[in-house]
Design a protein around this motif. Structure first.
Motif, PDB file in Angstrom:
ATOM      1  N   UNK A   1     -15.578 101.156 -23.979  1.00 37.98           N
ATOM      2  CA  UNK A   1     -16.649 100.273 -24.186  1.00 37.98           C
ATOM      3  C   UNK A   1     -16.837  99.890 -25.615  1.00 37.98           C
ATOM      4  N   UNK A   2     -17.400  98.548 -25.789  1.00 38.06           N
ATOM      5  CA  UNK A   2     -18.042  98.122 -26.988  1.00 38.06           C
ATOM      6  C   UNK A   2     -19.366  97.585 -26.800  1.00 38.06           C
ATOM      7  N   UNK A   3     -20.141  98.981 -27.071  1.00 34.53           N
ATOM      8  CA  UNK A   3     -21.748  98.858 -27.069  1.00 34.53           C
ATOM      9  C   UNK A   3     -22.387  99.779 -28.120  1.00 34.53           C
ATOM     10  N   UNK A   4     -23.500  99.549 -28.678  1.00 31.74           N
ATOM     11  CA  UNK A   4     -24.356 100.409 -29.527  1.00 31.74           C
ATOM     12  C   UNK A   4     -24.209 101.791 -28.857  1.00 31.74           C
ATOM     13  N   UNK A   5     -24.266 103.179 -29.579  1.00 28.78           N
ATOM     14  CA  UNK A   5     -24.334 104.496 -28.725  1.00 28.78           C
ATOM     15  C   UNK A   5     -25.973 104.626 -28.711  1.00 28.78           C
ATOM     16  N   UNK A   6     -26.562 103.852 -29.226  1.00 31.84           N
ATOM     17  CA  UNK A   6     -28.254 103.889 -29.302  1.00 31.84           C
ATOM     18  C   UNK A   6     -28.603 103.625 -27.920  1.00 31.84           C
ATOM     19  N   UNK A   7     -27.877 102.825 -27.306  1.00 34.19           N
ATOM     20  CA  UNK A   7     -28.153 101.997 -25.849  1.00 34.19           C
ATOM     21  C   UNK A   7     -28.042 103.133 -24.867  1.00 34.19           C
ATOM     22  N   UNK A   8     -28.881 103.339 -23.998  1.00 33.81           N
ATOM     23  CA  UNK A   8     -28.732 104.196 -22.672  1.00 33.81           C
ATOM     24  C   UNK A   8     -27.976 103.586 -21.827  1.00 33.81           C
ATOM     25  N   UNK A   9     -28.003 102.187 -21.547  1.00 33.54           N
ATOM     26  CA  UNK A   9     -27.423 101.716 -20.376  1.00 33.54           C
ATOM     27  C   UNK A   9     -25.968 101.117 -20.864  1.00 33.54           C
ATOM     28  N   UNK A  10     -25.054 101.995 -20.783  1.00 39.16           N
ATOM     29  CA  UNK A  10     -23.696 101.706 -21.062  1.00 39.16           C
ATOM     30  C   UNK A  10     -22.900 101.797 -19.871  1.00 39.16           C
ATOM     31  N   UNK A  11     -22.326 100.677 -19.414  1.00 38.36           N
ATOM     32  CA  UNK A  11     -21.520 100.789 -17.904  1.00 38.36           C
ATOM     33  C   UNK A  11     -20.495 101.430 -18.031  1.00 38.36           C
ATOM     34  N   UNK A  12     -19.594 101.739 -18.871  1.00 39.99           N
ATOM     35  CA  UNK A  12     -18.530 102.686 -18.714  1.00 39.99           C
ATOM     36  C   UNK A  12     -18.759 103.909 -18.751  1.00 39.99           C
ATOM     37  N   UNK A  13     -19.694 104.555 -19.393  1.00 48.65           N
ATOM     38  CA  UNK A  13     -20.151 105.818 -19.454  1.00 48.65           C
ATOM     39  C   UNK A  13     -20.725 106.194 -17.949  1.00 48.65           C
ATOM     40  N   UNK A  14     -21.816 105.145 -17.666  1.00 52.28           N
ATOM     41  CA  UNK A  14     -22.094 105.333 -16.015  1.00 52.28           C
ATOM     42  C   UNK A  14     -21.047 105.487 -15.026  1.00 52.28           C
ATOM     43  N   UNK A  15     -19.724 104.589 -15.307  1.00 48.85           N
ATOM     44  CA  UNK A  15     -18.799 104.683 -14.298  1.00 48.85           C
ATOM     45  C   UNK A  15     -17.996 105.864 -14.355  1.00 48.85           C
ATOM     46  N   UNK A  16     -17.837 106.221 -15.821  1.00 50.61           N
ATOM     47  CA  UNK A  16     -17.277 107.767 -15.970  1.00 50.61           C
ATOM     48  C   UNK A  16     -18.032 108.649 -15.345  1.00 50.61           C
TER      49      UNK A  16
END
Length: 190
Positions: free
Chosen positions: A33-48
């Motif tokens: 994913x291409x998103x700031x690491x500071x964001x808690x809402x990361x769709x691909x991490x949630x999918x993982x």
């Protein structure tokens, strides 16, 4: 199974190096994913997280790709541990929870983070109490009246040992009280 997670902060950055390193390390699946690491809402991490099974190992090229803060990293590591999933960083070999040494290092980090949280809590609690006028530490050895008497006796030429005996305190206590009192007088005069 090794499962990779790759992240960059902005859309113009490239995931190719991370993807290649994770594939070389043996990752069967890579979430990107291409998103700031500071964001808690990361769709691909949630999918993982949704697709993890016991004994999987989440692999990252560097820990800062997974988390931006120690607290965030520890939260993720706790979630992985609860799911019986390991965590491994290619750039930081000490960050490998599939080994006893890696689990120990993460435990130390967790302890440090907990210690830091308790210090912050203590500092903010003390600051609030001080703002409300709460005094900390031992009570002063001499009251305000006793300190005024000590200063008057000193001004009259009495020796410090005599003054201390009169007030029933040690001479060092008298010296400390007088020096603290004169500092307070200077601050009030300024």
């Amino acid at each position: 199974m090794l499962i990779g997670y790759a992240r960059v902060s902005t859309g113009d950055q490239d995931l190719a190096q991370q993807r290649a390193a994770l594939k070389t390390a043996g990752c069967k699946r890579v979430y990107e994913e291409k998103v700031s690491g500071a964001k808690r809402d990361r769709p691909q991490l949630a999918l993982l997280f949704d697709h993890l099974r016991a004994d999987d190992v989440v692999t990252v090229t560097r820990l800062d790709r997974l988390a931006r803060s120690t607290r965030d990293l520890l939260d993720i590591a706790e979630r992985l541990d609860a799911a019986e999933v390991g965590l491994r960083s290619l750039a930081e070999p000490w960050a490998d929870t599939t080994s006893p040494a890696g689990r120990m290092v993460l435990t130390v980090f967790a302890g440090i983070a907990e210690f830091e949280r308790s210090l912050i809590h203590e500092r903010t609690g003390r600051a609030t109490a001080k703002a409300k006028g709460v005094r900390f530490g031992r009570p002063p050895a001499l009251s305000g009246d006793q300190l005024a008497l000590a200063q008057r006796l000193r001004d009259e030429g009495k020796r410090p040992r005599e003054i201390a005996a009169t007030l029933n305190v040690h001479v060092a206590t008298l010296y400390r009280a007088l020096s603290a009192g004169s500092g307070a007088e200077r601050s009030a005069a300024e």
